[in-house]
Enzyme design. Structure first.
Site, PDB file in Angstrom:
ATOM      1  N   ASN A  49     -34.924 -19.311  19.296  1.00  0.00           N
ATOM      2  CA  ASN A  49     -33.729 -18.852  19.998  1.00  0.00           C
ATOM      3  C   ASN A  49     -33.375 -17.416  19.643  1.00  0.00           C
ATOM      4  O   ASN A  49     -33.859 -16.864  18.657  1.00  0.00           O
ATOM      5  CB  ASN A  49     -32.514 -19.733  19.625  1.00  0.00           C
ATOM      6  CG  ASN A  49     -32.606 -21.134  20.161  1.00  0.00           C
ATOM      7  OD1 ASN A  49     -33.234 -21.387  21.189  1.00  0.00           O
ATOM      8  ND2 ASN A  49     -31.979 -22.065  19.466  1.00  0.00           N
TER       9      ASN A  49
ATOM     10  N   GLY B 299     -36.412 -24.691  14.838  1.00  0.00           N
ATOM     11  CA  GLY B 299     -37.840 -24.689  14.555  1.00  0.00           C
ATOM     12  C   GLY B 299     -38.305 -23.389  13.945  1.00  0.00           C
ATOM     13  O   GLY B 299     -38.994 -23.365  12.916  1.00  0.00           O
TER      14      GLY B 299
ATOM     15  N   GLU C 199     -34.391 -29.834  19.084  1.00  0.00           N
ATOM     16  CA  GLU C 199     -33.973 -28.797  20.031  1.00  0.00           C
ATOM     17  C   GLU C 199     -35.020 -28.569  21.111  1.00  0.00           C
ATOM     18  O   GLU C 199     -34.918 -27.623  21.882  1.00  0.00           O
ATOM     19  CB  GLU C 199     -33.664 -27.482  19.300  1.00  0.00           C
ATOM     20  CG  GLU C 199     -32.315 -27.503  18.597  1.00  0.00           C
ATOM     21  CD  GLU C 199     -31.922 -26.155  18.007  1.00  0.00           C
ATOM     22  OE1 GLU C 199     -30.757 -26.037  17.594  1.00  0.00           O
ATOM     23  OE2 GLU C 199     -32.752 -25.231  17.938  1.00  0.00           O
TER      24      GLU C 199
ATOM     25  N   GLY D  94     -24.979 -31.696   1.812  1.00  0.00           N
ATOM     26  CA  GLY D  94     -24.321 -30.415   1.579  1.00  0.00           C
ATOM     27  C   GLY D  94     -24.145 -30.132   0.096  1.00  0.00           C
ATOM     28  O   GLY D  94     -25.085 -30.283  -0.692  1.00  0.00           O
ATOM     29  N   SER D  95     -22.933 -29.778  -0.290  1.00  0.00           N
ATOM     30  CA  SER D  95     -22.658 -29.475  -1.696  1.00  0.00           C
ATOM     31  C   SER D  95     -22.778 -30.702  -2.581  1.00  0.00           C
ATOM     32  O   SER D  95     -22.812 -30.588  -3.810  1.00  0.00           O
ATOM     33  CB  SER D  95     -21.263 -28.861  -1.836  1.00  0.00           C
ATOM     34  OG  SER D  95     -20.275 -29.784  -1.393  1.00  0.00           O
TER      35      SER D  95
ATOM     36  N   ASP E 284     -22.049 -18.570   4.367  1.00  0.00           N
ATOM     37  CA  ASP E 284     -22.555 -18.990   5.682  1.00  0.00           C
ATOM     38  C   ASP E 284     -23.524 -20.157   5.476  1.00  0.00           C
ATOM     39  O   ASP E 284     -24.618 -19.974   4.947  1.00  0.00           O
ATOM     40  CB  ASP E 284     -23.272 -17.824   6.372  1.00  0.00           C
ATOM     41  CG  ASP E 284     -23.682 -18.148   7.806  1.00  0.00           C
ATOM     42  OD1 ASP E 284     -23.556 -19.322   8.226  1.00  0.00           O
ATOM     43  OD2 ASP E 284     -24.140 -17.227   8.514  1.00  0.00           O
TER      44      ASP E 284
ATOM     45  N   ASP F 286     -31.912 -26.102   7.668  1.00  0.00           N
ATOM     46  CA  ASP F 286     -33.256 -25.635   8.022  1.00  0.00           C
ATOM     47  C   ASP F 286     -34.023 -25.186   6.782  1.00  0.00           C
ATOM     48  O   ASP F 286     -35.217 -25.449   6.646  1.00  0.00           O
ATOM     49  CB  ASP F 286     -33.176 -24.488   9.028  1.00  0.00           C
ATOM     50  CG  ASP F 286     -32.639 -24.934  10.372  1.00  0.00           C
ATOM     51  OD1 ASP F 286     -32.747 -26.126  10.687  1.00  0.00           O
ATOM     52  OD2 ASP F 286     -32.093 -24.082  11.105  1.00  0.00           O
TER      53      ASP F 286
ATOM     54  N   GLY G  16     -26.261 -15.426   7.806  1.00  0.00           N
ATOM     55  CA  GLY G  16     -27.313 -15.641   8.789  1.00  0.00           C
ATOM     56  C   GLY G  16     -28.113 -16.900   8.499  1.00  0.00           C
ATOM     57  O   GLY G  16     -28.179 -17.376   7.362  1.00  0.00           O
TER      58      GLY G  16
END
Length: 302
Positions: A14, A44, A142, A224-225, A253, A259, A294
């Protein structure tokens, strides 16, 4: 130099636009951004780039438009050391687009317009997997579900790792895929959907959801955390899960953390690590990635 067995990532590429806001908008609310960034992305492609950066030999299978965003997406992967011979260019479709909204705490909301990702066909995937003969295949959602199903059918002796994200409204097609998956890597929300339960909060609820999957492969649940839990064999109701504790970091972020986790997990497995060793490394890498703005990790991330 990259080493270990070949990893093939089948998934999306993307063009990302990230908007920084004080707080994520509520339904019907408009908020003003105080920052804007554009970058190459896609679950991906992010996973492929991160796996290569972390030392794996990586090939990407996907589709982009024959446009500037498509050229940028493939160039970025190539510069990360990823084999892009399996990325198709479409003259009649545009490269996928994602809009990422990130708040001051690093939490995010993402909207994806698939574009060319939606055109990746099952036959193209079958041809690429036959040519590449990877040891590990990493897939997400996706790209079309029928295409992911073909990954399961065409991977041969490859180990198939499925990151079931984003989860569709109807999880039943993904549930049917599980019989052909070797390693399942959901977050808590995705796990709950697959198990037909509310999102699990406690580790006990996560355990119960995994039992309800009726899945014979390995399961790694990201929290997560809160770290991650893994089962070598989810159908083994006697052996408890191995829990890897989370890392306390200053998150700016979190949009690409999942990913990076998947990428590091597969990269470590391809280089000979055990599942628990790979989860431990992936957990640390994902936490570290949240300290960087990012979704795509930088070249010096390793």
């Amino acid at each position: 130099m990259p080493d270990g067995h070949l990893v093939c990532v089948v998934g999306s590429l993307n063009d990302d636009t990230t908007l920084e806001v004080a707080a994520l908008p509520l339904p019907g609310e408009t908020v003003l951004a105080h920052g804007r960034r554009t970058s190459t992305g896609g679950k991906g492609a992010n996973q492929a780039a991160a796996a290569a950066t972390l030392g794996a030999r990586v090939a990407m299978v996907g589709a982009v438009g024959r446009d500037e965003n498509g050229r940028a997406a493939t160039d970025a992967l190539r510069s990360s050391g990823v084999d892009v011979s399996g990325v198709r260019q479409r003259a009649d479709a545009y490269t996928g687009v994602a809009v990422v909204v990130v708040d001051m705490h690093g939490e995010n909301s993402i909207v994806v317009d698939p574009g060319a990702n939606a055109t990746l066909s099952a036959s193209e995937v079958a041809v690429s997997l036959a040519e590449l003969a990877p040891a590990y295949v990493l897939a997400q959602l996706e790209v079309p579900l029928m295409t992911v199903a073909e990954v399961a059918h065409s991977r041969g002796t490859s180990v198939l790792v499925l990151n079931p994200a984003p989860m569709p409204d109807d999880p039943s097609p993904v549930q049917r895929l599980l019989a052909d998956v070797d390693i399942l890597v959901p977050n808590r929300g995705e796990l709950g959907r697959l198990a037909g339960r509310p999102e699990p909060i406690s580790r006990e609820e996560v355990d119960q959801c995994v039992r309800d999957l009726a899945f014979d492969g390995a399961v790694v649940v990201t929290m997560g955390s809160g770290g991650a839990s893994c089962w070598e064999h989810a159908s083994d109701l006697v052996t408890p899960a191995v829990h890897v504790a989370g890392h306390q970091v200053e998150t700016v972020d979190a949009s690409g953390a999942g990913d990076v986790f998947c990428a590091c997990l597969v990269a470590q497995l391809a280089q000979g690590s055990t599942l628990v060793e790979a989860v431990t490394q992936a957990n640390a890498a994902a936490a570290r990635s949240t300290t960087i703005r990012g979704a795509r990790v930088p070249a010096d991330f390793s």
